[in-house]
Design an enzyme around this catalytic site. Structure first.
Site, PDB file in Angstrom:
ATOM      1  N   HIS A 186       0.844  -1.198   0.000  1.00 55.21           N
ATOM      2  CA  HIS A 186       0.000   0.000   0.000  1.00 55.21           C
ATOM      3  C   HIS A 186       0.876   1.243   0.000  1.00 55.21           C
ATOM      4  O   HIS A 186       2.097   1.154   0.100  1.00 55.21           O
ATOM      5  CB  HIS A 186      -0.922   0.003   1.238  1.00 55.21           C
ATOM      6  CG  HIS A 186      -0.185   0.267   2.512  1.00 55.21           C
ATOM      7  ND1 HIS A 186       0.596  -0.678   3.133  1.00 55.21           N
ATOM      8  CD2 HIS A 186      -0.063   1.391   3.286  1.00 55.21           C
ATOM      9  CE1 HIS A 186       1.147  -0.170   4.221  1.00 55.21           C
ATOM     10  NE2 HIS A 186       0.776   1.095   4.340  1.00 55.21           N
ATOM     11  N   HIS A 204       4.897   0.397   0.074  1.00 50.42           N
ATOM     12  CA  HIS A 204       5.627  -0.426   1.042  1.00 50.42           C
ATOM     13  C   HIS A 204       4.752  -1.546   1.580  1.00 50.42           C
ATOM     14  O   HIS A 204       3.541  -1.580   1.327  1.00 50.42           O
ATOM     15  CB  HIS A 204       6.148   0.447   2.192  1.00 50.42           C
ATOM     16  CG  HIS A 204       5.107   1.305   2.824  1.00 50.42           C
ATOM     17  ND1 HIS A 204       4.780   2.553   2.341  1.00 50.42           N
ATOM     18  CD2 HIS A 204       4.303   1.102   3.901  1.00 50.42           C
ATOM     19  CE1 HIS A 204       3.834   3.076   3.087  1.00 50.42           C
ATOM     20  NE2 HIS A 204       3.509   2.221   4.040  1.00 50.42           N
ATOM     21  N   HIS A 229      11.081  21.432  30.604  1.00 53.15           N
ATOM     22  CA  HIS A 229      11.633  21.851  29.312  1.00 53.15           C
ATOM     23  C   HIS A 229      10.501  22.180  28.364  1.00 53.15           C
ATOM     24  O   HIS A 229       9.329  22.007  28.713  1.00 53.15           O
ATOM     25  CB  HIS A 229      12.495  20.719  28.718  1.00 53.15           C
ATOM     26  CG  HIS A 229      11.672  19.536  28.266  1.00 53.15           C
ATOM     27  ND1 HIS A 229      11.168  18.611  29.147  1.00 53.15           N
ATOM     28  CD2 HIS A 229      11.227  19.141  27.039  1.00 53.15           C
ATOM     29  CE1 HIS A 229      10.474  17.703  28.483  1.00 53.15           C
ATOM     30  NE2 HIS A 229      10.483  18.004  27.200  1.00 53.15           N
ATOM     31  N   GLU A 275       4.668  18.107  20.439  1.00 51.13           N
ATOM     32  CA  GLU A 275       5.231  16.800  20.790  1.00 51.13           C
ATOM     33  C   GLU A 275       4.110  15.775  20.872  1.00 51.13           C
ATOM     34  O   GLU A 275       3.107  15.985  21.547  1.00 51.13           O
ATOM     35  CB  GLU A 275       5.948  16.898  22.143  1.00 51.13           C
ATOM     36  CG  GLU A 275       6.412  15.559  22.711  1.00 51.13           C
ATOM     37  CD  GLU A 275       7.246  15.714  23.985  1.00 51.13           C
ATOM     38  OE1 GLU A 275       7.801  16.806  24.196  1.00 51.13           O
ATOM     39  OE2 GLU A 275       7.323  14.752  24.761  1.00 51.13           O
ATOM     40  N   GLU A 283       9.124  10.481  22.376  1.00 53.21           N
ATOM     41  CA  GLU A 283       8.663  11.842  22.061  1.00 53.21           C
ATOM     42  C   GLU A 283       8.865  12.017  20.561  1.00 53.21           C
ATOM     43  O   GLU A 283       9.948  11.723  20.066  1.00 53.21           O
ATOM     44  CB  GLU A 283       9.510  12.927  22.732  1.00 53.21           C
ATOM     45  CG  GLU A 283       9.987  12.677  24.113  1.00 53.21           C
ATOM     46  CD  GLU A 283      10.797  13.859  24.679  1.00 53.21           C
ATOM     47  OE1 GLU A 283      11.293  14.707  23.922  1.00 53.21           O
ATOM     48  OE2 GLU A 283      10.921  13.903  25.909  1.00 53.21           O
TER      49      GLU A 283
END
Ligand code: MN
Ligand code: MN
Length: 391
Positions: free
Chosen positions: A104, A149, A282, A289, A342
């Site tokens: 596909h 793939h 952070h 994210e 992440e």
């Protein structure tokens, strides 16, 4: 069994109540889902510093639709389930030994992490070069948008996470080889391939998506030589085998286009947090994210500015999300190591450490801004420690 025995809890636990230590809140007599409340202690009793209106930023794969086929299963978390997650979408898939995610392609790039087991992946590019490789636990692959793939499980079977660079992607809505054959007249297929129309009588009449097949032979037996050679940039990367950055409390392995050049639209970090440790405070200066929790349990607090902060309990199988530039940290609240990924729709991984920022700013300014004690000023680090744990 008498009534008393039947009503006695088999596994004793204290029913948690939405009451903070200072007495704020009050009992919840129900209706309620006590098992979910036990899993989400920081939702039931948020830290007193949580405030304001921040949307949901966590969703569990256990709350999604399961697509069950002969050969395996899949489930996905997209913008339909988690509306804030507009940049990336994720699919959790498992294939039985020999099971195939059929040939596909799609308009989005595909980034993947093998959770357990092994698979054979294949692809072909527009120059007629091919890529056929086996991947095992801890390996990544990346299929650029538009390239065809396939994925087939080896002898153990496998489970993996797929991440796509579009929050509205659905793996159930891709372009499949069986679907195209089913929706092309036999005489057109005959003309295209130069064989009689009857050749196509046994073709599938709809998209297969996942199907059962025999376990493939060794990699060498699957080799197909292209006159144009093999794809020059590998579609595979051994992330878990990569030497991590180790700090007190855990480790981080970063992968982006600097060490996996084909992955031009998705950057990632594999983070390990020991019990009692935390992913430091952070934020990311480049993109949202998208997180996938592999094992363990913890909590994430997101700071959205203007007095807003919200805490989410997280565990293996959950997806978390943090909007671009919002401050956050993740604490391991369990007794086993917390592992998570992440991911960012970007060609590079980038984060800004609160601690490092303060250490590299004139001391008097930082001291005055926070009324900081000499002890805090002395503890600031010029070197980034993505995961921290102090005695
Ligand atoms: Mn795909
Ligand atoms: Mn982060």
């Amino acid at each position: 069994m008498d009534d008393e025995a039947r009503n006695r809890p088999t596994r004793p636990f204290k029913v948690p109540q939405p009451v903070r230590k200072d007495g704020a809140g009050g009992p919840d007599f129900g209706p309620r889902d006590v098992l979910r409340d036990l899993e989400n202690p920081n939702m039931l009793v948020p830290p007193a510093t949580d405030a304001g209106l921040l949307p949901n930023m966590r969703f569990s794969f256990s709350d999604t639709h399961m697509q069950l086929n002969q050969g395996g299963w899949s489930r996905e978390i997209t913008v339909r389930d988690l509306p804030i997650a507009t940049t990336l979408a994720g699919v959790n898939m498992s294939l039985v030994p020999g099971g195939v995610r059929e040939l596909h392609w799609h308009q989005q790039s595909e980034w993947a992490y093998m959770i357990w087991g092994g698979a054979r992946i294949t692809s072909v590019d527009a120059q007629g070069r091919n890529f056929i490789a086996d991947v095992e636990k801890g390996d990544l692959w990346f299929f650029p948008a538009g390239l065809p793939h396939s994925i087939q499980a080896l002898s153990e079977g496998c489970e993996f996470l797929l991440v796509f660079d579009d929050g509205s992607f659905s793996d159930l809505n891709t372009l499949s080889i069986s679907d195209w054959f089913a929706h092309t007249p036999s005489d057109v297929l005959a003309a295209n391939f130069g064989v009689p129309a009857e050749t196509f009588e046994g073709r599938p009449d709809s998209q297969l998506y996942i199907f059962e097949d025999r376990v493939p032979g060794p990699l060498a037996s699957a080799a197909v030589e292209s006159p144009y050679g093999t794809i020059p940039l590998s579609f595979k990367h051994k992330l878990l085998a990569q030497e991590p950055l180790r700090t007190p409390g855990g480790s981080v392995r970063i992968v982006d286009s600097s060490n996996f050049p084909i992955a031009r639209t998705i950057a990632a970090a594999l983070v390990e947090i020991e019990p009692g440790a935390m992913r430091e405070m952070h934020w990311h200066p480049n993109d949202d994210e998208w997180q996938y929790y592999l094992s363990g349990q913890g909590r994430m607090t997101v700071f959205g500015g203007n007095g807003t902060a919200r805490t989410y309990d997280v565990r293996g199988g959950d997806v978390g999300y943090v909007p671009f530039a919002f401050g956050h940290y993740v604490q391991n609240t369990g007794t086993e190591t917390l592992w998570f990924l992440e991911m960012f729709r970007s060609d590079r991984f980038a984060d800004v450490s609160l601690n490092q920022w303060m250490a590299l700013t004139p001391r008097d300014l930082v001291q005055a801004n926070l009324n900081a004690t000499p002890e805090l000023m002395g503890a600031l680090r010029k070197v980034k420690w993505p995961v921290v744990k102090y005695p």
